[in-house]
Design a protein around this motif. Sequence first.
Motif, short mmCIF file in Angstrom:
data_model
loop_
_atom_site.label_atom_id
_atom_site.label_comp_id
_atom_site.label_asym_id
_atom_site.label_seq_id
_atom_site.Cartn_x
_atom_site.Cartn_y
_atom_site.Cartn_z
N UNK A 192 0.46 -1.47 -0.25
CA UNK A 192 0.29 0.10 0.09
C UNK A 192 0.81 1.03 0.38
N UNK A 193 2.10 1.01 0.46
CA UNK A 193 2.44 2.35 0.81
C UNK A 193 3.37 2.86 -0.77
N UNK A 194 3.36 1.83 -1.66
CA UNK A 194 4.53 2.02 -2.75
C UNK A 194 4.13 2.08 -3.97
N UNK A 195 2.47 1.13 -3.17
CA UNK A 195 0.74 2.72 -4.34
C UNK A 195 0.82 3.97 -4.10
N UNK A 196 1.14 3.80 -2.54
CA UNK A 196 0.49 4.94 -2.38
C UNK A 196 1.01 6.38 -2.88
N UNK A 252 11.88 -3.03 -0.53
CA UNK A 252 12.59 -2.95 -1.38
C UNK A 252 11.70 -2.79 -2.38
N UNK A 253 11.42 -1.54 -3.40
CA UNK A 253 10.52 -1.91 -4.93
C UNK A 253 11.70 -1.35 -5.69
N UNK A 254 12.24 -2.50 -6.48
CA UNK A 254 13.19 -1.71 -7.67
C UNK A 254 12.70 -2.28 -8.52
N UNK A 255 13.21 -0.68 -9.90
CA UNK A 255 12.63 -0.74 -10.90
C UNK A 255 13.72 -1.37 -12.50
N UNK A 256 13.77 -1.93 -13.01
CA UNK A 256 14.49 -2.48 -13.62
C UNK A 256 14.20 -2.30 -14.79
N UNK A 257 14.73 -1.59 -16.46
CA UNK A 257 16.63 -1.89 -15.76
C UNK A 257 16.62 0.08 -15.44
N UNK A 296 12.23 1.89 -0.24
CA UNK A 296 11.51 1.77 0.70
C UNK A 296 10.66 1.92 1.24
N UNK A 297 10.00 0.78 1.22
CA UNK A 297 8.94 1.37 2.68
C UNK A 297 9.02 0.75 4.33
N UNK A 298 8.80 1.94 5.10
CA UNK A 298 9.07 0.68 6.41
C UNK A 298 7.62 0.67 7.19
N UNK A 299 7.10 -0.06 7.69
CA UNK A 299 6.31 -0.56 8.58
C UNK A 299 6.39 -0.18 9.79
N UNK A 345 4.83 0.61 14.40
CA UNK A 345 2.97 0.43 14.17
C UNK A 345 2.12 1.72 13.93
N UNK A 346 1.90 2.46 13.91
CA UNK A 346 1.02 3.22 13.09
C UNK A 346 1.39 4.01 11.79
N UNK A 347 2.34 4.14 11.28
CA UNK A 347 2.27 4.18 9.80
C UNK A 347 3.14 4.27 9.01
N UNK A 348 3.36 4.35 8.07
CA UNK A 348 4.45 3.62 6.85
C UNK A 348 5.23 4.03 6.20
N UNK A 349 6.33 4.88 6.50
CA UNK A 349 6.88 5.42 6.14
C UNK A 349 7.77 5.04 4.78
N UNK A 350 7.81 6.29 3.29
CA UNK A 350 8.27 5.72 2.03
C UNK A 350 9.76 6.73 2.12
N UNK A 351 10.52 5.64 1.22
CA UNK A 351 11.93 6.52 1.21
C UNK A 351 11.71 6.40 -0.05
N UNK A 352 12.53 7.62 -1.22
CA UNK A 352 12.56 6.98 -2.63
C UNK A 352 13.87 8.61 -3.04
N UNK A 353 13.94 7.51 -4.39
CA UNK A 353 14.56 8.46 -5.57
C UNK A 353 13.85 9.88 -5.28
N UNK A 354 14.75 10.81 -5.60
CA UNK A 354 13.93 11.87 -5.93
C UNK A 354 14.59 13.04 -6.49
#
Length: 290
Positions: A60-64, A96-101, A107-110, A112-121
């Motif tokens: 869900x974190x990645x989809x969001x 960890x969600x990786x898109x090739x090539x 990274x989606x970190x789940x 207790x109460x929330x989900x933190x998403x760290x991404x390349x920006x």
Amino acid sequence: MKKSIVIASTALVAISLAACSNQSSSSKNTSDNVKTAKKVAASSSKPQTDKFNNNEYGVMGYLMLSQTDASKLANAEKSTGDSDGMKISKNANTYTFEVFPMGHSTDVIVNNDNVTVKYDENTDGSGMGNKNGSKTYSKQELAKKYANQKDTIDEIVTKYDLNKNIDSNSSSQQPAPTDLDEKTEAVLIYAKANGFDTLDVSDNNDANMELSTADNGRKTVGYGSDGDVQYQINGNNVTYWTLDHSNDTPAYKQKMIEHTTTLSELKQEFYTAGNQRQTVDIITDNMDVD
């Protein structure tokens, strides 16, 4: 005359039976309605967030973040890293969600109460960063948004073998990061309670964080203010207490609110990036221990 009485009596009996039948039917319908209402109430009393496990929240974190539909991810080509497509891997509560090539990863970190998403920006046009972007979503908002896509999300979980060693929201099954010392643990707990940006290592800051033991036996970490945090550690599990700042009550009259997290989550959230580790290490090097 007798014949008329018999007919009248028969009619009255028929009417009485019909009335009893209607009353019984009405009573049964009322009973059924009450039972149905109780079932609905029992079902709705269960928090929406409890209907999903960590694997589902990871997806869900990645989809969001990507603002995409679950069916699109479910139908994406699966990659092992040597072929084009999507690769999803799991390490404890981090997905960890990786898109090739393209090579971009998220990274989606789940927690207790929330989900933190760290991404390349891409922040300056020079290229993508290394998980330099970060967003946090509450489990409540994710559960509400993707409740009707649960079946498809479960297909994704199965497709990428995320059920392997599933923790089903249980933090007690996460491995304890034994490489953290007591001071580092204390700083990470303080960061969780007050926000990482409250860790001040600027040149004009001469306040040292203090670590001590309160009269109730709990460890206490902070700068000697109402932001101080009391905590206890049991294996990988952390219980910590903060003052309730939700109203104008003076700090000395405020009640303590209990929170829970894990050392694994704290390490992943606040002690992975190089600049985070440097900040934490500077504070621990100057920490006063009583």
